[in-house]
Enzyme design. Structure first.
Site, PDB file in Angstrom:
ATOM      1  N   HIS A  44      -9.292   4.041  -1.112  1.00 19.96           N
ATOM      2  CA  HIS A  44      -7.938   3.515  -0.982  1.00 19.96           C
ATOM      3  C   HIS A  44      -7.611   2.558  -2.125  1.00 19.96           C
ATOM      4  CE1 HIS A  44      -4.208   2.187   0.608  1.00 19.96           C
ATOM      5  NE2 HIS A  44      -4.635   1.210   1.380  1.00 19.96           N
ATOM      6  N   CYS A  50       0.824  -1.214   0.000  1.00 24.23           N
ATOM      7  CA  CYS A  50       0.000   0.000   0.000  1.00 24.23           C
ATOM      8  C   CYS A  50       0.854   1.258   0.000  1.00 24.23           C
ATOM      9  CB  CYS A  50      -0.937   0.002   1.196  1.00 24.23           C
ATOM     10  SG  CYS A  50      -1.957  -1.465   1.232  1.00 24.23           S
TER      11      CYS A  50
END
Ligand code: ZN
Lengths: 132, 385, 350
Positions: B333, B83
């Site tokens: 996200h 991420c």
């Protein structure tokens, strides 16, 4: 899914809890490593993990990854074994609602996953509540 | 090393973009950043993407996206750090400019996550953890953060309400962001009654599954004014640190050592401290993450992140606004894009171009982008030049 | 030279289902089932338990009691009618988990409910022949009963493991005997999920003929009578059959009760009489003599005479007792959960 070679390679750890103790600083690597994470030592002696320990933290999985959907809700925890090594594994044969940090657990041999109806069955360890 | 500045940023509306492909989403954001900078060429590009392979079956993104942009044969490099892929792509772009290797570099991030079902997405994200000794046991990312949350609650007395306060605040910010995926207000009750994902984390404690991309144009600071009409934003610090991949190998289960280390390096590079920041864009992939992050960044005392989050300290109008964009929680996200979107928000804040969510007198902002359960962190400090 | 059991261990899953819970679903009369078959509840394996996992746990208990280096075990025979793989041995997984590979002989046995005792029989014989210092025989099953079938009230899960050797024997094998004929009382064809049986034919011409003939043949061969035995254990397809067999042979209830696990355990198939034996060894005293007769449909019985030695008291406490496991915090489940655990209902494939 996990293929035969990738599964087979981890058998000493998943079936027999084989770890490696750094000859220099005493840190136990599970699984064994080539370089000690504590002191970069390169010499290790084989050791076997303790098979009982204490729950340090845990969760109960309600939304599972592919392959674990049938099992929800199931508990997964980080357990500090009595030799100080921490491992992550499912905690089973317990009421997930009554699980608590500090619970004593022991390792048992269980099925972990399978590659569908026709693929290999992957075995390994889970924690279960220790008696008493 | 040359000083580096950002002269252009781009991002599209994030969400479940059913009609748009991975390459389309990325190209839209890249074109917008190039247009925003007003440059007519790019010398090199970096793309942060966590898992093109598992989400859309596509790797070799550096070449593919340079081609899509009509910029071949420029060097295109794909960067992966779970991420934190986007933040790291931006850092690689900064290093390429600072080193003198290239002058105009495009830093981008992208993730197309909705082409697979929930189980497959959960699996793809879990590959950021230790496959053999965490994921083998059926753990998920929400599950790992849930274990961190339970540890934090157990040792520091952090409460369920304090976790919910992070979601409430970030959704309140996201309402003011026209590109956010979920720009709606939520209440603490809604958070605490939402569907359980991994006890104690519920669906409204989790950042969503998102399609999206973001881009930034990075150039040498001394060339910024001649290349672009945009007010340049100086990259005052770029830092990257790692930690043990598996959560169980960390000394402290709810302390983000990689974030603390990257922040320490960044503060030193910029010659500033947490008190000198106007605002932060941080990696609130879960409510507990923002609580741990503000501790590691030194915005709150160790163990007191929950209380700090609930006190209003980090809300717009508070002493140190955190995630004025709405954060991962409300903005969305798309994992590889997140780190670059944080840069975009910070640049726009420093330009004073954020409208209703504008942080007053914003002069210096920090971004914190993290991979896995904190096994990697990228921190940048940006300033008005 | 004497040979016998040097280590033993059992494993009982913790989940249970009551007869009432099954009867409720099929509209059956629970009290008559409980009385007729003398069954109250049975063990249920969770989806992560199978013949291999239970064999490993039972065998680990046996190794603890034997106090030996597992590398010295020369053979492992796992007897089961529910081996997880149709083709791929269970024994190699057990051997690997114990640390007994690679110098070892492995074979999976199958003979309905008799597979466990036949693994014991072969392991014991190899040690007796001087082929190896130790050999391990295991009986384990996660047997299936078709929904609504009488077998659904009894088919359960459990395992017992026995290490045979020549030193530090806890129970000497004084004699063995075997009795087999071709008797089609119960079977499962290739590719079939559930077994089938021939109803009341499974009684007189099948179970009773073989169990009684084996017990009588063994006592005749060894010149013993029921009076020479402190304990007896028979295969337990339900609660009633072994008690009736004991009665017909002249064994008092008091001699069979300790190993009579089926009323709360159910029928663990290949694990049945081996688990009954482990429950007896948990409490046996030096000098006690035990008669054990297994039964497997198809059909046959293996018989053993064990004489407990002084060493038993040193090992009884080294691993969990069989009855203690049976009584340890049972987790009761409803029929829906049971049906899911046993693969009787399945979620749409992911
Ligand atoms: Zn070391």
């Amino acid at each position: 899914m996990i293929g035969s070679a990738r599964y087979w390679r981890e058998i000493p750890q998943r079936y027999r809890y084989e770890a490696a103790k750094c000859a220099k600083c005493g840190r136990v690597a599970f699984p064994p490593r080539l370089v000690c994470a504590g002191c970069r030592g390169r010499e290790f002696t084989p050791v076997k993990l303790a098979q009982t320990g204490v729950v340090e933290t845990f969760t109960v999985i309600h939304v599972a990854p592919t392959g674990f959907g049938d099992e929800t809700p199931y508990a997964v925890g980080i357990v500090k074994l009595d030799d100080g090594v921490r491992v992550t594994a499912q905690i089973t044969d317990c009421e997930t609602g009554k699980l608590a940090i500090g619970d004593r657990v022991k390792l048992e041999f269980r099925r972990l996953q399978q590659d569908g109806e026709s693929g290999i069955i992957c075995y390994g360890y889970k924690f279960v509540p220790a008696i008493g | 090393m040359r000083e580096v500045a950002v002269i252009g940023v781009g991002m599209n509306r994030w969400g479940e973009l059913w009609e748009k492909s991975h390459r389309t989403i990325w190209t839209e954001a890249a074109l917008e950043a190039i247009a925003d900078a007003g440059v007519d060429r790019v010398d090199a590009m970096y793309v942060g993407c966590m898992s093109g392979g598992l989400f859309v079956g596509q790797e070799h993104l550096g070449a593919m996206l340079a081609d899509q942009l009509g910029m071949g044969p420029i060097p295109g490099t794909r960067v992966e750090s779970a991420c934190a892929s986007g933040g790291l792509a931006f850092r690689q772009a900064c290093l390429a400019v600072a080193s003198g290797a290239h002058d105009i570099v495009l830093a981008t991030g992208v993730e197309k996550m909705t082409d697979v079902d929930g189980g497959a997405a959960t699996y793809a994200l879990s590959t950021a953890a230790d496959q053999e000794y965490e994921c083998y046991h059926g753990i998920t990312f929400p599950g790992l953060y849930a274990m961190m949350a339970r540890d934090h609650m157990h040792r520091h007395g952090t409460t369920r309400q304090q976790l919910a306060a992070v979601a409430v605040k970030n959704h309140a910010h996201g309402v003011l962001n026209p590109l956010a995926q979920f720009p709606m207000k939520v209440t603490a009750e809604q958070v605490m009654e939402s569907v359980m994902v991994a006890d104690p984390l519920r669906i409204l404690d989790c950042s969503p599954i998102t399609d999206g991309a973001a881009a930034a144009v990075v150039v040498p600071l001394d060339m910024a004014r001649q290349l672009s009409k945009q007010p340049p934003v100086r990259v005052a610090a770029s830092a990257h640190a790692t930690d043990a991949l598996a959560l169980h190998d960390r000394a402290d289960l709810s302390w983000l050592a990689s974030t603390a280390k990257a922040a320490e390096l960044a503060y030193k590079q910029a010659g500033v401290g947490p008190k000198d920041l106007s605002f932060c864009e941080v990696h609130d992939c879960f409510t507990i993450a923002e609580i741990m992050v503000i501790e590691a960044l030194g915005l709150a005392e160790r163990g007191k992140g929950g209380a700090a989050a609930a006190s209003g300290l980090t809300a717009l109008g508070g002493k140190i606004p955190v995630n004025p964009s709405g954060g991962l929680k409300s903005k969305g996200h798309p994992v590889g894009a997140t780190g670059v979107a944080q840069i975009r928000e910070t640049v726009l804040q420093l330009r004073g171009a954020c409208g209703q969510r504008q942080v007053k007198n914003a002069s210096r902002g920090l971004t914190q982008n993290m991979g896995g359960t904190g096994a990697s962190t990228v921190v940048h400090i940006l300033e008005r030049a | 030279m004497e040979v016998g059991i040097v280590g033993y261990g059992a494993y009982v899953p913790r989940h249970r289902i009551k007869v009432e819970e099954i009867a409720k679903v099929w509209g059956a009369d629970a009290p008559s089932y409980k009385k007729g078959l003398m069954l109250r509840e049975k063990s249920v394996p969770t989806p992560d338990q199978d013949t291999i996992t239970m064999s490993v746990e039972a065998a680990r208990h046996a190794v603890r009691r034997a106090g030996i280096d597992p590398a010295l075990i020369g053979a492992i025979y796992v007897g089961s009618e529910s081996h997880p793989y149709a083709v791929k041995p269970s024994g190699t997984v057990v051997a690997e988990a114990l640390g007994a590979t690679p110098e070892i002989h492995c074979a999976d046995m199958e003979f309905a409910c008799k597979a466990g005792s036949e693994g014991m029989f072969v392991a014991l014989s190899l040690v007796k022949a001087g082929q190896m210092p130790y050999a391990l025989g295991i009986g384990a099953d996660t047997s299936q009963g078709a929904p609504g079938d009488a077998l659904e009230y009894s088919a359960s899960a459990g395992a017992a493991a026995y290490i045979f050797g020549r030193e530090k024997i806890v129970a000497v094998c004084e004699d063995t005997y075997a009795y087999m004929t071709d008797t089609p009382d119960f079977w499962r064809r290739e590719y079939q999920f559930y077994p089938r049986h021939a109803g009341r034919y499974t009684g007189e011409p099948a179970y009773f003929k073989h169990v009684l003939s084996c017990a009588r043949g063994l006592m005749a061969k060894s010149k013993t009578t029921p009076a020479d035995f402190r304990w007896a254990v028979f295969h337990q397809p339900n609660g009633k059959f072994p008690m009736r067999a004991a009665q017909e042979l002249g064994f008092s209830k008091e001699k069979v009760e300790q190993g009579w696990l089926s009323p709360t355990l159910g029928n663990t198939y290949s694990g049945s009489s081996p688990m009954g034996l482990s429950a007896i060894l948990d409490v046996a005293k030096p000098g006690d003599r035990i008669l054990m007769v297994s039964y497997g449909s198809g059909a046959g019985s293996d018989g053993f005479i064990w004489r407990v030695t002084d060493h038993i008291t040193a090992v009884q406490g080294l691993a969990p007792h069989t009855r203690a496991q049976l009584e340890d915090r049972p987790i009761y489940i409803d029929y829906g959960t049971y049906a899911k655990y046993r693969g009787k209902i399945r979620k749409l494939a992911e």
